[in-house]
Write an enzyme that holds these catalytic residues in place. Sequence first.
Site, PDB file in Angstrom:
ATOM      1  N   SER A  82      22.321  -6.890  74.159  1.00  0.00           N
ATOM      2  CA  SER A  82      21.338  -8.100  74.063  1.00  0.00           C
ATOM      3  C   SER A  82      21.872  -9.365  74.532  1.00  0.00           C
ATOM      4  CB  SER A  82      21.081  -8.074  72.467  1.00  0.00           C
ATOM      5  OG  SER A  82      22.079  -9.052  71.755  1.00  0.00           O
ATOM      6  N   PRO A 138      20.735 -12.439  70.600  1.00  0.00           N
ATOM      7  CA  PRO A 138      19.485 -12.276  71.015  1.00  0.00           C
ATOM      8  C   PRO A 138      18.670 -11.130  70.270  1.00  0.00           C
ATOM      9  CG  PRO A 138      20.808 -12.657  72.708  1.00  0.00           C
ATOM     10  CD  PRO A 138      21.770 -12.723  71.619  1.00  0.00           C
ATOM     11  N   TYR A 139      19.628  -9.910  69.831  1.00  0.00           N
ATOM     12  CA  TYR A 139      19.149  -8.761  69.083  1.00  0.00           C
ATOM     13  C   TYR A 139      18.522  -9.340  67.817  1.00  0.00           C
ATOM     14  CZ  TYR A 139      19.085  -5.512  65.255  1.00  0.00           C
ATOM     15  OH  TYR A 139      18.838  -4.728  64.288  1.00  0.00           O
ATOM     16  N   ALA A 140      19.287 -10.206  67.032  1.00  0.00           N
ATOM     17  CA  ALA A 140      19.010 -10.684  65.930  1.00  0.00           C
ATOM     18  C   ALA A 140      17.717 -11.576  65.964  1.00  0.00           C
ATOM     19  CB  ALA A 140      19.995 -11.321  65.014  1.00  0.00           C
ATOM     20  N   THR A 142      15.251 -11.287  68.331  1.00  0.00           N
ATOM     21  CA  THR A 142      14.127 -10.664  68.405  1.00  0.00           C
ATOM     22  C   THR A 142      13.545 -10.231  67.147  1.00  0.00           C
ATOM     23  OG1 THR A 142      15.171  -8.524  68.888  1.00  0.00           O
ATOM     24  CG2 THR A 142      14.764  -9.996  70.748  1.00  0.00           C
TER      25      THR A 142
END
Length: 333
Positions: A82, A138-140, A142
Amino acid sequence: MKVLITGGAGFIGSTIASACLDQGIEPVIVDDFSTGRREFTQGRVCYEGDICDGPLIDRIFAEHPDIEATVCCAAKIVVPESVAEPLYYYTENVAKGLALLGHLLRNGCHRVLFSSSAAIYESGLGITECAPLNPLSPYARTKAVFENALEDITGGSALRAISLRYFNPIGADPKMRSGLQVMKPTHALGVMIDKFHAGQPYPVTGTDWETRDGTGIRDYVHVWDLARAHTAALRAFDTIVPVSGDTYRVINLGSGTGTTVLELIKAFENVTGQPMPTQLTGRRPGDTAGAYPDITLADTLLDWRPELSVEQGIADSLAWYTQRETILRGADE
C-alpha cells in the site's frame, strides 16, 4: 438466511463462509480470485468477478433475491504494498467499495457488515471504539476512509452498517477447509513458523517497551472466533442497527489482553514442545509498544468473546502449514 460475502475466497472471507454454513446461513460468494483461492469455494455458490461490476451484482441478486445482508471482506491488505502503490489501494479498497454500496442499494440490500481493521486506531492498550484514529499506512487509511463513507451514506440512505475492527487473525478453520493462503507471510506468527522450520532464530525487536515484559505487544485472535463474531453480528443486525435508530455502529474484536512477543514465543514453545531460538535486537524506526482493543461492546451487543486461545491459534496455524500445499493446488505459483 442467505448472505453475500465479497472476498469470500480469501482467508477471512472463506472462514466466515464456513462458519455461516455450519450455522445454517447460506453464503453466496463473489471474488475476483486475485488473492483468493478457488479451493476455498468448492461446493459453495460462487461468482467470479469484481465487486464494482454492476451487471454482475445485479445478476447475483436476480438469481438470489433472498440475500438479506452483505459481508464486505474484499480488500487489499499488504501494508508495504500500500505504501508503494497507494492509488491502487484507494481504487481497490475505497472506489470499488463505494461502487458496491451503490449496487447494493439499487438491489434493495440495506444491511452491510464491514470487515474493518483496528489498525486505524492510535497505539494504545485497551482501545475502545471511541478512541482517536490515527491510521499510519495507506492501507489503514483506506479502511478509515471507507468507514467514514459508510457512516455518511448510512445517515442519508436506507443503508445500515456495522464495522468490525480487529488486528491480527491467526489459526485456520479448525476443520482445515481453509487457512492463510500466502506462502511467505510477513506477520509475526507466520515469520515465527518459517524461522522454526528453517532452524533460524526469531528476531525480537526491542526489549525496553513499557509493557508487561518489555517486548512489544500485539493483539491476536483466532480466525474462527472472528468468523463467529461475524455470524453473531448478522444474527443481531437489526437489534444493533434498527431501521429507526442508529444506522451505523462500530464494534471491536480481539483478545482483550494482547500478547507480548515473549508471550507469543512461550506459547509457540508450549505448542511445539521445542525451544524457539531468538535474536534480541533494538527497536526499529517507526515501531511502537503496540496495542490491543477493549472488547466490552462485543460482549454486550454480540454476546461474543474469544473462545480459542493463542496456543490453539498457533496449533491450527502449524496444522495448516503442514497441509497447505496439499490443499492448495499449484501453491508454489
